[in-house]
Motif scaffolding. Structure first.
Motif, short mmCIF file in Angstrom:
data_model
loop_
_atom_site.label_atom_id
_atom_site.label_comp_id
_atom_site.label_asym_id
_atom_site.label_seq_id
_atom_site.Cartn_x
_atom_site.Cartn_y
_atom_site.Cartn_z
N PHE A 181 -39.80 -8.92 0.16
CA PHE A 181 -40.74 -8.91 -0.97
C PHE A 181 -42.02 -8.17 -0.60
O PHE A 181 -42.54 -7.37 -1.38
CB PHE A 181 -41.05 -10.36 -1.38
CG PHE A 181 -42.10 -10.47 -2.44
CD1 PHE A 181 -41.76 -10.38 -3.78
CD2 PHE A 181 -43.44 -10.67 -2.11
CE1 PHE A 181 -42.72 -10.49 -4.78
CE2 PHE A 181 -44.40 -10.77 -3.09
CZ PHE A 181 -44.05 -10.68 -4.43
N ILE A 182 -42.53 -8.43 0.58
CA ILE A 182 -43.78 -7.78 1.01
C ILE A 182 -43.60 -6.27 1.10
O ILE A 182 -44.44 -5.49 0.62
CB ILE A 182 -44.24 -8.36 2.35
CG1 ILE A 182 -44.62 -9.83 2.19
CG2 ILE A 182 -45.41 -7.56 2.93
CD1 ILE A 182 -44.87 -10.54 3.51
N ALA A 183 -42.50 -5.83 1.72
CA ALA A 183 -42.30 -4.41 1.99
C ALA A 183 -41.63 -3.66 0.84
O ALA A 183 -41.56 -2.43 0.89
CB ALA A 183 -41.46 -4.24 3.26
N TYR A 184 -41.18 -4.38 -0.17
CA TYR A 184 -40.51 -3.72 -1.29
C TYR A 184 -41.33 -3.88 -2.57
O TYR A 184 -41.88 -2.90 -3.10
CB TYR A 184 -39.11 -4.31 -1.46
CG TYR A 184 -38.36 -3.84 -2.68
CD1 TYR A 184 -37.84 -2.55 -2.74
CD2 TYR A 184 -38.16 -4.69 -3.76
CE1 TYR A 184 -37.16 -2.11 -3.87
CE2 TYR A 184 -37.47 -4.27 -4.89
CZ TYR A 184 -36.97 -2.99 -4.93
OH TYR A 184 -36.29 -2.56 -6.05
N VAL A 185 -41.47 -5.10 -3.06
CA VAL A 185 -42.19 -5.33 -4.32
C VAL A 185 -43.67 -5.00 -4.16
O VAL A 185 -44.25 -4.22 -4.94
CB VAL A 185 -42.00 -6.79 -4.78
CG1 VAL A 185 -42.80 -7.05 -6.04
CG2 VAL A 185 -40.53 -7.08 -5.01
N LEU A 186 -44.30 -5.61 -3.17
CA LEU A 186 -45.74 -5.42 -2.99
C LEU A 186 -46.07 -3.96 -2.67
O LEU A 186 -47.02 -3.39 -3.19
CB LEU A 186 -46.24 -6.34 -1.89
CG LEU A 186 -47.76 -6.40 -1.68
CD1 LEU A 186 -48.44 -6.92 -2.95
CD2 LEU A 186 -48.09 -7.30 -0.50
N PHE A 187 -45.26 -3.34 -1.82
CA PHE A 187 -45.53 -1.96 -1.45
C PHE A 187 -45.38 -1.01 -2.63
O PHE A 187 -46.25 -0.16 -2.88
CB PHE A 187 -44.60 -1.53 -0.31
CG PHE A 187 -44.58 -0.04 -0.11
CD1 PHE A 187 -45.67 0.62 0.43
CD2 PHE A 187 -43.47 0.71 -0.48
CE1 PHE A 187 -45.66 2.00 0.60
CE2 PHE A 187 -43.45 2.09 -0.32
CZ PHE A 187 -44.55 2.73 0.23
N LEU A 188 -44.27 -1.10 -3.38
CA LEU A 188 -44.07 -0.19 -4.50
C LEU A 188 -45.14 -0.37 -5.58
O LEU A 188 -45.53 0.61 -6.24
CB LEU A 188 -42.68 -0.41 -5.12
CG LEU A 188 -41.50 0.14 -4.32
CD1 LEU A 188 -40.19 -0.19 -5.02
CD2 LEU A 188 -41.63 1.65 -4.12
N ALA A 189 -45.62 -1.60 -5.77
CA ALA A 189 -46.68 -1.81 -6.75
C ALA A 189 -47.99 -1.17 -6.29
O ALA A 189 -48.66 -0.47 -7.06
CB ALA A 189 -46.87 -3.31 -6.99
#
Length: 575
Positions: free
Chosen positions: A262-270
């Motif tokens: 979640f940190i490296a995918y959702v948070l990063f892309l946002a």
């Protein structure tokens, strides 16, 4: 006299049943079980001898009956304890995990440590998962996407070097820390190095084409190191937790990797999206997001460096009862012996049958899992909006494994097959969702209404629930049947083959999707080049074929999985 003896034995067996229950020995001793005069369970020959001698039997005093009953009780309690000894075959249903409040303080600390290690493992996986969305936004072909998908293969090929991790170590430093510490230092170095070249690889600074092959090589090194860390952590989980609570390893794996992902995918892309940051986080618009891929890599490289230094001072302990003297000590096996044991594991009939069935079923989910998100972005859905679906889904992803870990211990494969059919149906729903997506697109500003994203969120949430139910049940089954004498190699074998069954079909579908699409192309002329219109996207063809394959396989493997679950653990052990 014979009737009085039978009645006395019946009363004594009832009394000893209560005593056995009082000792929490989960063993059933029916009152109809015949006993011989010494209190042992009788066989047919004993009964025949009693019948033949019944005519010459003399009467028994009440004192003798009481003495006989006491002897019977003592013998049966002894047999109850022997039935629970390590030498007795243990079935899957005998293992029931404790809750966090019930387990020992050492097991609770182990659960927290395992979860933290899996969070770190999820960071490179999340970053690797976000790059395909970045590539799709830059109009990279699906063939190039197929090339980058090899980044996820180290988790499917880690079996090749798992015996090295399991057998080469420093006993003074710790069997698992001997690999865990240098691998995490390697991850810190690889992230920092890759951060220096990311802008050039993506064609941003200086401007140019996306260099997919070197980009894939760089992220391949990250996932290779993360896969090696997974081998060490999986093996440590088998001995760090007590045997009764080893099923918690699946929950730690799922929760930790989900949080890291979640940190490296959702948070990063946002935060990488300029549109999202300008809309929600800034008062003055800017052309770039708050973070870049290079900056994110550099930050987590420093985090890995600091946390690995902290792990140096953590003592490696073992609480598993599987390390008792009644089992073979496998710590001193060399590389050759470990590979030999691995070959024995691969020849076990239950293992081969289980993996064959699982690979067939997991292939049926490839189109929905590997292609749907890319097709939505191709249709114009912003990648950061899709990533933000994780904000809604992640709380369920974190809670669901914890809830399931307490209840999948007895029959985990039953939950697996029950979740497969809804997931197959959701694959068809995803194909329909991709097909209707252009109809929701606004002609004025190319945006999508809120009810479209609500529809996508509900479908994605349902998919994640069933996907995680299957994942947790699969990991719980692997933890139960893995022979702790072989350490991480056994569990890594099971996890590796199942990972390969998920990643290899996705890579294949990415390479062939353009070739099986039905297109109508115009003839090139001097004034213009040829152009093609897609009549039927290959994604829809793949989705239909995957659904048919999944239904056929699911109907065939239900009974097979029930038989595998009923086998005693001795059938899964390496002799």
């Amino acid at each position: 006299t014979r009737q009085r003896r039978v009645a006395g034995n019946s009363r004594s067996s009832s009394r000893q049943q209560q005593r056995v229950e009082g000792l929490s020995l989960d063993i059933e001793i029916p009152s109809q079980v015949p006993l011989n005069t010494s209190g042992d369970l009788t066989d047919d020959n004993d009964i025949e001898e009693a019948d033949n001698s019944s005519g010459s039997t003399t009467s028994t005093s009440p004192e003798a009956e009481e003495a006989e009953a006491a002897s019977s009780t003592a013998q049966l309690l002894k047999k109850a304890r022997q039935a629970r000894s390590p030498a007795a075959p243990l079935a899957l249903g005998d293992l029931s995990a404790q809750s966090l409040g019930e387990m020992s303080s050492q097991d609770r600390r182990s659960v927290l440590l395992l979860t933290f290690l899996y969070v770190l493992q999820g960071i490179p996986l999340g970053l690797a998962g976000s790059v395909p969305y970045i590539l799709t936004a830059r109009k990279v072909s699906y063939t190039a996407q197929g090339t980058f998908s090899f980044v996820f293969w180290p988790f499917s090929l880690k079996l090749l070097w798992a015996p090295l991790v399991d057998s080469i170590y420093s006993a003074r430093f710790g069997r698992r820390k001997s690999w865990l510490i240098p691998v995490q230092f390697g991850l810190a170095a690889a992230m920092t190095t890759l951060a220096s070249y990311t802008d050039w690889l993506l064609g941003e600074n200086p401007p140019g084409p996306v260099r997919v092959l070197p980009l894939a090589a760089g992220f391949f090194s990250l996932t290779f190191l993360a896969a090696t860390q997974d081998i060490a952590v999986d093996g440590w989980a088998l001995t760090m937790l007590s045997r009764r609570n080893v099923a918690w390893a699946s929950g730690c794996n799922s929760v930790g990797q989900t949080a890291g992902y979640f940190i490296a995918y959702v948070l990063f892309l946002a935060l990488e999206s300029a549109d999202f940051c300008n809309t929600w986080l800034r008062s003055r618009p800017e052309p770039v997001g708050l973070v870049s891929l290079s900056g994110f890599l550099r930050f987590w490289g420093l985090v890995f460096l600091g946390t690995t230094f902290c792990l140096l001072f953590r003592r490696e302990e073992s609480t598993s009862s599987s390390n008792s003297s009644s089992e073979v000590d496998n710590d001193n096996l060399g590389v050759r012996e470990t590979y030999a044991i691995l070959a024995k594991v691969m020849r076990l009939r239950p293992v081969l049958l289980y993996l064959f069935c699982l690979c067939l079923l997991k292939s049926a989910f490839a189109a929905a899992d590997g292609m749907t998100g890319l097709k939505l972005i191709e249709a114009g859905v912003p990648k950061e909006r899709l990533a933000l679906l994780g904000v809604v889904v992640t709380p369920f992803q974190l809670v669901l494994p914890v809830l399931l870990s307490r209840h999948v211990g007895n029959r985990p494969l039953s939950l697996y097959t029950k979740s497969a059919l809804p997931r197959l149906l959701l694959g068809l729903l995803f194909a329909g969702l991709v097909w209707i997506t252009p109809r929701f697109k606004s002609a004025h500003d190319a945006s999508y209404p809120w009810h479209y994203f609500l529809l996508v969120t509900v479908a994605y949430l349902a998919h994640q629930v069933f996907m995680y139910a299957m994942f947790v049940s699969q990991m719980a089954f692997h933890a139960k049947v893995s022979d702790p004498n072989v350490g991480g190699t056994y569990m890594t074998l099971l996890n590796t083959v199942t990972n390969l069954a998920g990643s290899a079909p996705v890579t294949f579908l990415l390479f062939v999707v353009d070739y099986i699409s039905i297109k109508s192309c115009s003839t090139p002329s001097l004034e213009s080049e040829s152009s093609c219109i897609t009549l039927v996207d290959g994604y829809y063809i793949q989705s239909g074929l995957c659904f048919i394959l999944g239904i056929v396989v699911l109907l065939r493997i239900r009974a097979t999985f029930r038989r595998l679950e009923s086998l005693p653990l001795e059938h899964w052990k390496v002799t």
